[in-house]
Design an enzyme around this catalytic site. Structure first.
Site, PDB file in Angstrom:
ATOM      1  N   ALA A 111       0.882  -1.241   0.031  1.00  0.00           N
ATOM      2  CA  ALA A 111      -0.082  -0.034  -0.031  1.00  0.00           C
ATOM      3  C   ALA A 111       0.979   1.099   0.175  1.00  0.00           C
ATOM      4  CB  ALA A 111      -0.962  -0.025   1.282  1.00  0.00           C
ATOM      5  N   HIS A 141       6.302  16.720   3.036  1.00  0.00           N
ATOM      6  CA  HIS A 141       6.901  15.441   4.157  1.00  0.00           C
ATOM      7  C   HIS A 141       8.276  15.865   4.837  1.00  0.00           C
ATOM      8  CE1 HIS A 141       4.680  12.576   1.528  1.00  0.00           C
ATOM      9  NE2 HIS A 141       4.750  11.762   2.632  1.00  0.00           N
ATOM     10  N   LYS A 145      12.746  12.100   4.667  1.00  0.00           N
ATOM     11  CA  LYS A 145      12.328  11.133   3.430  1.00  0.00           C
ATOM     12  C   LYS A 145      13.154  10.902   2.562  1.00  0.00           C
ATOM     13  CE  LYS A 145       8.154  10.424   1.017  1.00  0.00           C
ATOM     14  NZ  LYS A 145       8.251   8.866   1.035  1.00  0.00           N
ATOM     15  N   GLY A 151       5.424   8.131  -2.487  1.00  0.00           N
ATOM     16  CA  GLY A 151       4.725   6.794  -3.437  1.00  0.00           C
ATOM     17  C   GLY A 151       3.297   7.202  -3.352  1.00  0.00           C
TER      18      GLY A 151
HETATM   19  N1  LIG Z   1       2.943   3.112   2.993  1.00  0.00           N
HETATM   20  C1  LIG Z   1       2.894   3.907   3.984  1.00  0.00           C
HETATM   21  O1  LIG Z   1       1.690   4.148   4.477  1.00  0.00           O
HETATM   22  C2  LIG Z   1       3.869   4.579   4.304  1.00  0.00           C
HETATM   23  C3  LIG Z   1       5.238   4.162   3.868  1.00  0.00           C
HETATM   24  N2  LIG Z   1       6.317   4.784   4.329  1.00  0.00           N
HETATM   25  C4  LIG Z   1       7.503   4.366   3.619  1.00  0.00           C
HETATM   26  O2  LIG Z   1       8.262   3.101   4.501  1.00  0.00           O
HETATM   27  C5  LIG Z   1       9.607   3.398   4.312  1.00  0.00           C
HETATM   28  C6  LIG Z   1      10.311   3.532   5.524  1.00  0.00           C
HETATM   29  O3  LIG Z   1       9.879   4.842   6.320  1.00  0.00           O
HETATM   30  P1  LIG Z   1      10.617   5.488   7.605  1.00  0.00           P
HETATM   31  O4  LIG Z   1      10.112   4.383   8.593  1.00  0.00           O
HETATM   32  O5  LIG Z   1      10.177   6.599   7.652  1.00  0.00           O
HETATM   33  O6  LIG Z   1      12.041   5.173   7.252  1.00  0.00           O
HETATM   34  P2  LIG Z   1      13.222   4.926   8.398  1.00  0.00           P
HETATM   35  O7  LIG Z   1      14.444   5.197   7.761  1.00  0.00           O
HETATM   36  O8  LIG Z   1      12.927   5.741   9.730  1.00  0.00           O
HETATM   37  O9  LIG Z   1      13.283   3.370   8.843  1.00  0.00           O
HETATM   38  C7  LIG Z   1      13.647   2.464   7.702  1.00  0.00           C
HETATM   39  C8  LIG Z   1      14.451   1.303   8.735  1.00  0.00           C
HETATM   40  O10 LIG Z   1      14.802   0.236   7.817  1.00  0.00           O
HETATM   41  C9  LIG Z   1      15.968   0.038   7.948  1.00  0.00           C
HETATM   42  N3  LIG Z   1      16.672  -0.818   7.072  1.00  0.00           N
HETATM   43  C10 LIG Z   1      17.473  -0.544   5.967  1.00  0.00           C
HETATM   44  N4  LIG Z   1      17.764  -1.442   5.127  1.00  0.00           N
HETATM   45  C11 LIG Z   1      17.176  -2.493   5.737  1.00  0.00           C
HETATM   46  C12 LIG Z   1      17.302  -4.005   5.559  1.00  0.00           C
HETATM   47  N5  LIG Z   1      18.138  -4.478   4.372  1.00  0.00           N
HETATM   48  N6  LIG Z   1      16.564  -4.914   6.430  1.00  0.00           N
HETATM   49  C13 LIG Z   1      16.071  -4.452   7.507  1.00  0.00           C
HETATM   50  N7  LIG Z   1      16.080  -2.871   8.087  1.00  0.00           N
HETATM   51  C14 LIG Z   1      16.711  -1.987   6.874  1.00  0.00           C
HETATM   52  C15 LIG Z   1      16.922   1.310   8.445  1.00  0.00           C
HETATM   53  O11 LIG Z   1      17.833   1.201   8.823  1.00  0.00           O
HETATM   54  P3  LIG Z   1      19.161   2.483   8.670  1.00  0.00           P
HETATM   55  O12 LIG Z   1      18.521   3.554   9.122  1.00  0.00           O
HETATM   56  O13 LIG Z   1      20.365   1.874   9.563  1.00  0.00           O
HETATM   57  O14 LIG Z   1      19.381   2.361   7.093  1.00  0.00           O
HETATM   58  C16 LIG Z   1      15.689   2.141   9.477  1.00  0.00           C
HETATM   59  O15 LIG Z   1      15.806   1.535  10.874  1.00  0.00           O
HETATM   60  C17 LIG Z   1       9.708   4.670   3.362  1.00  0.00           C
HETATM   61  O16 LIG Z   1       9.803   4.034   1.848  1.00  0.00           O
HETATM   62  C18 LIG Z   1       8.600   5.384   3.570  1.00  0.00           C
HETATM   63  O17 LIG Z   1       8.339   6.171   2.377  1.00  0.00           O
HETATM   64  C19 LIG Z   1       6.557   5.511   5.382  1.00  0.00           C
HETATM   65  C20 LIG Z   1       5.159   5.889   6.034  1.00  0.00           C
HETATM   66  C21 LIG Z   1       3.891   5.420   5.760  1.00  0.00           C
HETATM   67  O1  LIG Z   2       8.247   8.628   4.045  1.00  0.00           O
HETATM   68  C1  LIG Z   2       7.003   8.853   4.635  1.00  0.00           C
HETATM   69  O2  LIG Z   2       6.827   9.500   5.685  1.00  0.00           O
HETATM   70  C2  LIG Z   2       5.760   8.561   3.776  1.00  0.00           C
HETATM   71  N1  LIG Z   2       5.833   7.754   2.781  1.00  0.00           N
HETATM   72  C3  LIG Z   2       4.917   7.267   2.024  1.00  0.00           C
HETATM   73  C4  LIG Z   2       5.007   7.916   0.631  1.00  0.00           C
HETATM   74  O3  LIG Z   2       5.876   8.049   0.158  1.00  0.00           O
HETATM   75  O4  LIG Z   2       3.678   8.216   0.101  1.00  0.00           O
HETATM   76  C5  LIG Z   2       3.656   7.463   2.762  1.00  0.00           C
HETATM   77  C6  LIG Z   2       3.368   8.509   3.494  1.00  0.00           C
HETATM   78  O5  LIG Z   2       3.214   9.700   2.493  1.00  0.00           O
HETATM   79  C7  LIG Z   2       4.679   8.646   4.438  1.00  0.00           C
END
Ligand SMILES: NC(=O)C1=CN([C@@H]2O[C@H](COP(=O)(O)OP(=O)(O)OC[C@H]3O[C@@H](n4cnc5c(N)ncnc54)[C@H](OP(=O)(O)O)[C@@H]3O)[C@@H](O)[C@H]2O)C=CC1
Ligand SMILES: O=C(O)C1=N[C@H](C(=O)O)C[C@H](O)C1
Length: 255
Positions: A111, A141, A145, A151
């Site tokens: 999603a 954002h 990010k 996305g």
């Molecule tokens: N679909 C939705 O509703 C949403 C989607 N997102 C998306 O989710 C993703 C993550 O967002 P966010 O949580 O803000 O990002 P963060 O950077 O806070 O978290 C990502 C985590 O994944 C870790 N990581 C990186 N590579 C690996 C790996 N190979 N295996 C395991 N862990 C790994 C990172 O470690 P390190 O920092 O050490 O690299 C970090 O701890 C993004 O693509 C964002 O756009 C975010 C919010 C909502």
């Molecule tokens: O990185 C984020 O924070 C988010 N990523 C997703 C996106 O790229 O659309 C979802 C939400 O906007 C938060």
């Protein structure tokens, strides 16, 4: 006999468990009586920790560069997946579909946004699209990010473009003949998308439609990452009975 999840909770793993979203998902799963958090792994950890822990569903919030490798591992191990990580091009989705074709019964749900308001924003935008000659998207954002446009904005542009094409609408009118690079945003499927990165923000999107003498603005704001959790848990609970690839939460929300 159907399984009683109150007695035998669904075993959930989280990839990216130390990240902003992953940590929130670990909390949400831990608080749910019908789910059991069996593994939370992050950068540098072995993926095998997920199989060792007997995870049945794994939630991935990592990084666009690593998510395809993670999914290949999960599909090969017969583990259902719920994915919030961004970066899913049509090519990536096709790769995933062919991996799932040879894994009957296995479900992957991706999603672009798990917040109900964001899902509705995309739905409302698809409905409005054919009535307006002009449309532009602004996504806003937090500055940590990795990807731009978001996305969600990419997906919003795609559904708007599909509705405009079906209605036979040409590109939005635009007389710009002189431009500082980037001033008019990025073109995603012929829809202009502008990405703001600003401290204090979490995740926000505005879709602006225009016609003679009127505009329509559809806006969604996630002020807290808790806004994504009901959608994530809905996907986790349902993905074991959704074989193949599901994109978006629409069908689970009855949209
Ligand atoms: N679909 C939705 O509703 C949403 C989607 N997102 C998306 O989710 C993703 C993550 O967002 P966010 O949580 O803000 O990002 P963060 O950077 O806070 O978290 C990502 C985590 O994944 C870790 N990581 C990186 N590579 C690996 C790996 N190979 N295996 C395991 N862990 C790994 C990172 O470690 P390190 O920092 O050490 O690299 C970090 O701890 C993004 O693509 C964002 O756009 C975010 C919010 C909502
Ligand atoms: O990185 C984020 O924070 C988010 N990523 C997703 C996106 O790229 O659309 C979802 C939400 O906007 C938060």
């Amino acid at each position: 006999m159907s399984r009683d999840y109150a007695v035998d909770p669904l075993r959930v793993g989280v990839l990216g468990a130390k990240g902003k979203m992953g940590a929130e998902v670990c909390n949400a799963v831990s608080r749910a009586d019908d789910l059991s958090l069996v593994a939370g792994i992050d950068q540098g950890d072995r993926l095998e920790a997920l199989t060792d822990a007997g995870a049945e569903v794994v939630v991935d919030f990592t990084h666009p560069d690593v998510v395809m490798g993670n999914l290949e591992f999960l599909v090969n191990c017969g583990i259902h997946a719920v994915v919030g990580t961004t970066g899913f091009t049509a090519e990536r989705l096709a790769t995933l579909r062919s991996q799932l074709d040879v894994s009957p019964g296995l479900g992957v749900l991706i999603a672009p946004n798990f917040a109900i308001g964001a899902v509705l924003t995309m739905k409302f935008s698809a409905i409005a699209a054919k009535y307006y000659e002009s449309v532009e998207i602004i996504e806003l954002h937090h500055p940590r990010k990795a990807d731009a446009p978001s996305g969600t904005a990419m997906r919003t542009a795609q559904v708007i473009a599909a509705a405009r094409a079906e209605a036979g609408l040409p590109a939005s009118p635009d007389a710009t003949s002189q431009e500082v690079d980037g001033a008019r945003g990025a073109l995603v499927d012929d829809v202009r998308v502008h990405a703001i990165r600003l401290s204090g923000l979490i995740a926000h999107e505005e879709v602006l439609f225009g016609a003679d003498g009127e505009t329509l603005t559809i806006r969604h704001d996630s002020m807290d990452r808790k806004s994504f959790m009901p959608g994530v848990l809905l996907a986790v609970r349902n993905v074991p009975s959704l074989p193949g690839l599901t994109v978006g939460l629409d069908s689970l929300l009855g949209l």
